[in-house]
Enzyme design. Structure first.
Site, PDB file in Angstrom:
ATOM      1  N   LYS A  80       0.837  -1.201   0.000  1.00 41.15           N
ATOM      2  CA  LYS A  80       0.000   0.000   0.000  1.00 41.15           C
ATOM      3  C   LYS A  80       0.875   1.255   0.000  1.00 41.15           C
ATOM      4  O   LYS A  80       0.606   2.226  -0.711  1.00 41.15           O
ATOM      5  CB  LYS A  80      -0.953  -0.012   1.208  1.00 41.15           C
ATOM      6  CG  LYS A  80      -2.052  -1.062   1.080  1.00 41.15           C
ATOM      7  CD  LYS A  80      -2.819  -1.280   2.376  1.00 41.15           C
ATOM      8  CE  LYS A  80      -3.738  -2.493   2.246  1.00 41.15           C
ATOM      9  NZ  LYS A  80      -4.416  -2.862   3.505  1.00 41.15           N
ATOM     10  N   GLN A  93      -4.536  -1.751   9.828  1.00 40.63           N
ATOM     11  CA  GLN A  93      -4.384  -3.031   9.130  1.00 40.63           C
ATOM     12  C   GLN A  93      -4.963  -4.167   9.983  1.00 40.63           C
ATOM     13  O   GLN A  93      -4.626  -4.301  11.157  1.00 40.63           O
ATOM     14  CB  GLN A  93      -2.895  -3.285   8.811  1.00 40.63           C
ATOM     15  CG  GLN A  93      -2.633  -4.550   8.033  1.00 40.63           C
ATOM     16  CD  GLN A  93      -3.253  -4.559   6.628  1.00 40.63           C
ATOM     17  OE1 GLN A  93      -3.204  -3.568   5.910  1.00 40.63           O
ATOM     18  NE2 GLN A  93      -3.864  -5.678   6.252  1.00 40.63           N
ATOM     19  N   ASP A 122     -10.759   2.858   4.444  1.00 42.47           N
ATOM     20  CA  ASP A 122     -11.038   1.428   4.227  1.00 42.47           C
ATOM     21  C   ASP A 122     -12.543   1.214   4.072  1.00 42.47           C
ATOM     22  O   ASP A 122     -12.975   0.144   3.641  1.00 42.47           O
ATOM     23  CB  ASP A 122     -10.542   0.598   5.431  1.00 42.47           C
ATOM     24  CG  ASP A 122      -9.285  -0.199   5.102  1.00 42.47           C
ATOM     25  OD1 ASP A 122      -9.016  -0.400   3.911  1.00 42.47           O
ATOM     26  OD2 ASP A 122      -8.595  -0.629   6.049  1.00 42.47           O
TER      27      ASP A 122
END
Ligand code: NDP
Length: 296
Positions: A54, A98, A121
């Site tokens: 990412k 994460q 997200d």
């Protein structure tokens, strides 16, 4: 192999080029480059790899990326205070935590503490709720990536029967919502399957588009699909393989060879859904920096 390959890698590259152009134009206008932060708790190797990918992708499109690494023993309170810091840091446009988090941390509570306008997200209940109602929202990256993959591969979704195997909060359930929405590139009839589904193969054999996201290597076999179905394989697994130079091979949730011999189109693993997930995250970060979902 009969099926056409749905090339997520190339499509994601194209999207990244589009994003890079937008980022360059923001910078030309004297604006700051979009800034994505990631919080990584512990040192799970898969999570390390995802966060590094990412970060790399951000830099390649001209965005700024910062990773906050926290030890595996980090308490929930300490994690929440880092989230609070990022919620209030005007330099950060969006951030992700994460997953998975260590077992002693309540993931849902953590997600609820992320400011919805920075939740790139798309996991916060407010973004999920807005998605459900068709309001502007950050869409969860993997389902949004799959929708874009279908659209850019000219696969007609409207009027089809889509069967999804797997109902997780990050893949199957939000994808079922996006596919069945009353919008131009959706309007599908969706069947959402899970571990309590009886006669799974009977349902999967009815699918025009079959999405498999269960986390079991090569679970989907050719006898579970209808001839000429479109197969989207979300799973990603590293299988030990003495014959391979690296000592392992990467496979998905579908038995690729036999399924590809019967399907009309299929996503490879790697190079299918994975790159699209990252492209969608970058897209959300751009939207955050441009205040296109939530007005300042
Ligand atoms: P989860 O483990 O959270 O969910 C798995 C789902 O599959 C559950 O709904 C479960 O049912 C269902 N399931 C498990 N076994 C069966 C079975 N035998 N028959 C029917 N349903 C079953 O997985 P995720 O959604 O997080 O991930 C799925 C896969 O996708 C993983 O391999 C993951 O690594 C990969 N992934 C890939 C991404 C990418 O970018 N390429 C992004 C995210 C995930 P129940 O709810 O009843 O338990």
């Amino acid at each position: 192999m009969k099926a056409k390959l749905i090339d997520g890698k190339s499509i994601a590259e194209l999207i990244k080029k589009e994003i890079a152009t937008e980022v360059a134009s923001m910078i030309d206008q004297g604006l700051e480059a979009p800034h994505l932060a990631a919080i990584l708790v512990g040192n799970d190797p898969a999570s390390e790899t995802y966060v590094a990918a990412k970060e790399r992708a951000c830099r390649r499109v001209g965005m700024t990326a910062t990773t906050y690494r926290m030890p595996v023993r980090t308490s929930e309170k300490e994690l929440l205070s880092t989230i609070e810091f990022l919620n209030n840091d005007p330099d950060i446009d969006g951030f992700i935590v994460q997953l998975p988090l260590p077992a002693h941390i309540d993931t849902n509570n953590v997600i609820e503490h992320i400011a919805p306008e920075k939740d790139v997200d798309g996991f916060h209940p407010r973004n999920i709720g807005r998605m459900l109602l068709g309001l502007p929202a950050y869409l969860p990256a993997t389902p949004a990536g799959i929708m874009e993959l279908l659209e850019r591969s000219d696969i007609e979704v409207q009027g089809t029967h889509c069967v999804i195997i797997g109902r997780s909060n990050i893949v199957g359930t939000p994808l079922s919502i996006l596919l069945s929405r009353k919008t131009e590139n959706a309007n599908a009839t969706v069947t959402l399957c899970h571990s309590h589904t009886t006669n799974l193969a009977e349902l999967t054999r009815q699918a025009d588009i079959l999405i498999v996201a269960i986390g079991q290597p090569e679970f989907l076999k050719a006898d579970m699909i209808k001839p000429n179905a479109v197969i989207i394989d979300v799973g990603i697994h590293r299988i030990p393989d003495a014959k391979s130079e690296k000592g392992y091979r990467i496979t998905g949730d579908a038995a690729f060879k036999e399924v590809a011999a019967k399907a009309s189109a299929i996503t490879p693993v790697p190079g299918g859904v994975g790159p699209m997930t990252i492209a969608s995250l970058l897209k959300n970060t751009l939207l955050a920096a441009q205040h296109k979902v939530y007005k300042p």
